[in-house]
Design a protein around this motif. Structure first.
Motif, PDB file in Angstrom:
ATOM      1  N   PHE A 197      15.290  -4.273  -7.548  1.00  0.00           N
ATOM      2  CA  PHE A 197      14.231  -4.355  -6.345  1.00  0.00           C
ATOM      3  C   PHE A 197      14.996  -3.633  -5.192  1.00  0.00           C
ATOM      4  O   PHE A 197      14.130  -2.949  -4.474  1.00  0.00           O
ATOM      5  CB  PHE A 197      13.749  -5.678  -6.084  1.00  0.00           C
ATOM      6  N   VAL A 200      15.001   0.063  -5.123  1.00  0.00           N
ATOM      7  CA  VAL A 200      13.504   0.706  -4.693  1.00  0.00           C
ATOM      8  C   VAL A 200      13.461   0.617  -3.527  1.00  0.00           C
ATOM      9  O   VAL A 200      13.100   1.554  -2.651  1.00  0.00           O
ATOM     10  CB  VAL A 200      12.487   0.083  -5.689  1.00  0.00           C
ATOM     11  N   ALA A 211       9.646   8.169  -3.177  1.00  0.00           N
ATOM     12  CA  ALA A 211       9.521   7.085  -4.029  1.00  0.00           C
ATOM     13  C   ALA A 211       8.134   6.788  -4.811  1.00  0.00           C
ATOM     14  O   ALA A 211       8.150   6.556  -5.951  1.00  0.00           O
ATOM     15  CB  ALA A 211       9.822   5.851  -3.227  1.00  0.00           C
ATOM     16  N   ILE A 212       7.151   7.064  -3.912  1.00  0.00           N
ATOM     17  CA  ILE A 212       5.746   7.162  -4.412  1.00  0.00           C
ATOM     18  C   ILE A 212       5.693   8.106  -5.557  1.00  0.00           C
ATOM     19  O   ILE A 212       5.191   7.865  -6.536  1.00  0.00           O
ATOM     20  CB  ILE A 212       4.825   7.373  -3.157  1.00  0.00           C
ATOM     21  N   GLY A 215       6.503   7.136  -8.880  1.00  0.00           N
ATOM     22  CA  GLY A 215       5.578   6.037  -9.592  1.00  0.00           C
ATOM     23  C   GLY A 215       5.736   4.615  -8.831  1.00  0.00           C
ATOM     24  O   GLY A 215       5.325   3.629  -9.663  1.00  0.00           O
ATOM     25  N   TYR A 216       6.538   4.521  -7.576  1.00  0.00           N
ATOM     26  CA  TYR A 216       6.519   3.223  -7.290  1.00  0.00           C
ATOM     27  C   TYR A 216       5.631   3.093  -6.050  1.00  0.00           C
ATOM     28  O   TYR A 216       5.391   3.961  -5.198  1.00  0.00           O
ATOM     29  CB  TYR A 216       7.993   3.066  -6.264  1.00  0.00           C
ATOM     30  N   ARG A 217       4.796   1.843  -6.078  1.00  0.00           N
ATOM     31  CA  ARG A 217       3.527   1.632  -5.207  1.00  0.00           C
ATOM     32  C   ARG A 217       4.383   1.174  -3.963  1.00  0.00           C
ATOM     33  O   ARG A 217       4.775  -0.115  -4.104  1.00  0.00           O
ATOM     34  CB  ARG A 217       2.642   0.710  -5.536  1.00  0.00           C
ATOM     35  N   ASP A 220       3.513  -2.302  -2.279  1.00  0.00           N
ATOM     36  CA  ASP A 220       3.910  -3.522  -3.111  1.00  0.00           C
ATOM     37  C   ASP A 220       5.170  -3.924  -2.759  1.00  0.00           C
ATOM     38  O   ASP A 220       5.571  -5.418  -2.657  1.00  0.00           O
ATOM     39  CB  ASP A 220       3.814  -3.371  -4.653  1.00  0.00           C
ATOM     40  N   TYR A 221       6.374  -3.094  -2.546  1.00  0.00           N
ATOM     41  CA  TYR A 221       7.631  -3.414  -2.188  1.00  0.00           C
ATOM     42  C   TYR A 221       7.758  -3.984  -0.821  1.00  0.00           C
ATOM     43  O   TYR A 221       8.636  -4.838  -0.425  1.00  0.00           O
ATOM     44  CB  TYR A 221       8.381  -2.240  -2.433  1.00  0.00           C
ATOM     45  N   ILE A 224       6.368  -7.621  -0.752  1.00  0.00           N
ATOM     46  CA  ILE A 224       7.386  -8.588  -1.377  1.00  0.00           C
ATOM     47  C   ILE A 224       8.656  -8.811  -0.199  1.00  0.00           C
ATOM     48  O   ILE A 224       8.807  -9.958   0.077  1.00  0.00           O
ATOM     49  CB  ILE A 224       7.860  -8.120  -2.619  1.00  0.00           C
ATOM     50  N   LEU A 228       9.586 -12.360   1.578  1.00  0.00           N
ATOM     51  CA  LEU A 228      10.929 -12.894   1.661  1.00  0.00           C
ATOM     52  C   LEU A 228      11.529 -13.069   2.936  1.00  0.00           C
ATOM     53  O   LEU A 228      12.135 -14.067   3.205  1.00  0.00           O
ATOM     54  CB  LEU A 228      11.860 -12.033   0.743  1.00  0.00           C
TER      55      LEU A 228
END
Ligand SMILES: Nc1ncnc2c1ncn2[C@@H]1O[C@H](COP(=O)(O)OP(=O)(O)O)[C@@H](O)[C@H]1O
Ligand SMILES: [Mg+2]
Lengths: 327, 273
Positions: A197, A200, A211-212, A215-217, A220-221, A224, A228
């Motif tokens: 994680f 990314v 990064a997008i 294919g990384y949304r 979302d990261y 999260i 945290l």
């Protein structure tokens, strides 16, 4: 390809030795642990516990700014809310301290989910402004809600017994709990940064469109990480309320959001140890210069200006740069 | 070089394959300014398709529309028989349509190896596991090294990507794109700002990696376009001016006028390029 430009292979990035730490970081970590263990025999434990709570708070904040490039100006909401929830549960429901602290962290994380969901749609200064605005709403909620007791705050929160056995009214016993929470939180953040994680997350910080396009949304990261960070800030605030036995509006005030920015900036944005050092310096200043009253605020302002103008990397950042290592 | 080009082109015009990427009436307005206007683009599978045109013609905007970094004002985009007009950019990438950027896009503070691994890492899903160590990622090291070897970057694997010179950054970008095993690649000016030697290297690389894939590329260097592209589309002021094989399009007087101005000497250069 063109090689005649005298380009020699770039210096290799330092190797990880253990648990994602480089050798220099491992040494610094050892130094920090040694300090945490030895200091209560030399310095006043309550002061040290205060430092550790703020150090964890700053590390949690640094997770967002240092590794995602997101400047939150509303982290007081999580720190303060963690304290209120923990204090309320420990005092009114008689929950044991460990559960009250965990609950404080969880509620702060849930609050972070809501605030983060609204804030991550914006970037840069707009992100900071949205987090500030939302944190102000939390502040007014805490001013009005009955369980927070308005201007008085929650007073005489019992320290209780850890696991129903260790009596925390003893400063020394409580110190080891706080030290344990700090180290666990510190290592958890380190693990997050050095996880799949975390890879990314850093990629998004470096180049979000790229990064997008892999294919990384990105959102979302960000969400999260925000949750945290909010949860850990909540744990820090909750622990502080157990240490001092009070939870007040001070900790949800935007001043507190600014203070954590200052601590992190002073210690070194995006460094592993910077937020800890920054928190220690600021809390020490507030503690030992308290007799100067309002002048402490002026000095903090001065430090902020000096940091921005002269030591952009912060204390640890400058040291790391001088030694050519990552810290 | 031109031999292979003609062969490939011939194969395409005779076959009746459905297009891999197709736009109809694609339009983008920025507060009244029309950057892309009613573009009908059709990219055949297995070809290298060039998108050329003067600066400000709308090529990058087109790329941003195709990869959903921008929402079109009007028009539709179909990819692989599927309407992708309303999809999110990260989801487009998951369909195997991967783009590069006009300005080199690497993850500067991460190592060269990590850059490529980030693309390979997609295979394991979203990588939301923040509690796990990086150990599972080491499984990709070997393949990442193979890809780096392929673009001549193996010896830089442990350097930070930001420390690479420009030409190698672009090569790293291609390696990262390839690591996604894309069905189709969109390359925005892959040779921009490069030295001659670097350009030749990238041309060879694109030619090689285009095998079994479809490529849509923006390119200013007409030599490169002629050597690589099966079909070209010329864009001016957001509109398609001409489309077809290079040899045909480069003789189109309208194209010569639009692309190179009305300077007869330069126009001649284009026709003989
Ligand atoms: N986000 C934007 N807002 C306003 N105008 C834009 C934007 N992006 C591009 N444009 C304009 O659209 C036109 C096409 O730009 P671009 O697609 O970058 O051209 P090319 O890549 O062909 O050189 C230019 O005139 C540019 O100024
Ligand atoms: Mg462009």
């Amino acid at each position: 390809m063109a090689d005649g430009s005298g380009f020699s292979p770039a210096p290799a990035a330092a190797k990880d030795v253990l648990f994602g730490f480089t050798l220099a970081q491992l040494l610094a970590f050892g130094l920090m642990v040694a300090f945490v263990v030895i200091s209560p025999f030399i310095l006043y434990p309550v002061f040290l516990m205060n430092v550790l709570c703020f150090a964890l708070f700053a590390c949690a904040f640094n997770l967002l700014i240092g590794y995602l490039g997101l400047l939150s100006f509303g982290h007081a909401a999580f720190f303060g809310m963690g304290g209120y929830i923990c204090g309320h549960l420990a005092k009114v429901l008689g929950l044991p301290p460990e559960l009250a602290i965990i609950a404080g962290g969880l509620v702060a994380a849930a609050l972070g989910a809501g605030m983060g969901w609204l804030a991550i749609r914006r970037t840069g200064i707009y992100f900071a402004m949205v987090t500030l605005a939302l944190a102000q709403m939390v502040y007014f909620f805490c001013l009005q809600a009955p369980f927070t007791h308005g201007e008085d705050g929650i007073q005489s929160i019992p320290r209780g017994k850890l696991l129903g056995f260790f009596d925390l009214s003893n400063d020394f016993t409580l110190y080891w709990l706080v030290a344990g929470i700090f180290l666990a939180g510190f290592l958890m953040i380190h693990r997050i940064v050095h996880s799949p994680f975390g890879q990314v997350m850093k990629a998004i910080r470096e180049n979000e469109p790229r990064a997008i396009s892999l294919g990384y949304r990105a959102d979302d990261y960000k969400l999260i990480a925000f949750i945290l960070s909010a949860g850990l800030a909540g744990v820090a605030g909750a622990t502080k309320s157990i240490v001092f036995g009070i939870a007040t509006l001070n900790d949800v005030h935007w001043n507190m959001s600014g203070e954590v920015v200052l601590m992190t900036l002073l210690g070194g944005l995006g460094t592993v140890f910077g937020p800890v050092v920054g928190a220690a310096v600021i809390i020490t200043m507030q503690n030992y210069l308290a007799e100067f009253g309002a002048w402490v605020t002026v000095m903090q302002g001065g430090i902020f200006v000096i940091c921005v103008l002269a030591f952009r990397r912060g204390i640890i950042g400058e040291i790391a740069n001088f030694l050519r290592v990552r810290l | 070089m031109s031999n292979t080009t003609t062969e490939r082109t011939a194969g395409i015009s005779s076959g009746q394959q459905p297009a891999l990427l197709e736009t109809r009436g694609l339009t983008k307005e920025f507060r009244g300014f029309v950057a892309v206007s009613d573009v009908n683009l059709s990219v055949q599978p297995g070809t290298i398709h060039g998108l050329i045109g003067p600066n400000g013609a709308g090529k990058t905007t087109c790329f941003n529309l195709l990869t959903k970094f921008l929402q079109p004002t009007r028009g539709t985009i179909h990819y692989n028989g599927r309407n992708i007009t309303r999809m999110a950019p990260a989801d487009i990438a998951r369909l195997g349509l991967i783009r590069s950027f006009q300005i080199s896009a690497v993850f500067a503070s991460q190592t060269v190896l990590e850059n490529v691994r980030l693309a390979l890492q997609r295979e394991r899903g979203a990588s939301f596991d923040f509690w796990r160590s990086e150990a599972p990622l080491r499984a990709y090291n070997e393949r990442a090294m193979a890809l780096l070897e392929d673009v001549g970057l193996a010896e830089y694997a442990t350097a930070t990507a930001g420390s690479l010179p420009y030409g190698r950054k672009r090569a790293l970008e291609i390696a990262t794109t390839l690591a996604m095993d894309p069905k189709m690649m969109l390359l925005d000016e892959p040779t921009a700002g490069m030295t001659h030697a670097d350009v030749d290297h990238i041309v060879e690389l694109v030619k090689r990696v285009a095998q079994g894939r479809t490529v849509l590329m923006v390119e200013h260097n007409l030599k490169v376009v002629e050597g690589l592209c099966d079909t070209i589309t010329v864009l001016t002021r957001g509109r398609v001016l001409a489309e077809g094989p290079y040899a045909e399009v480069s003789r189109n007087p309208e194209v010569i006028a639009a692309y190179l101005g009305t300077d007869p000497e330069q126009s001649g250069a284009m026709a003989h390029a």
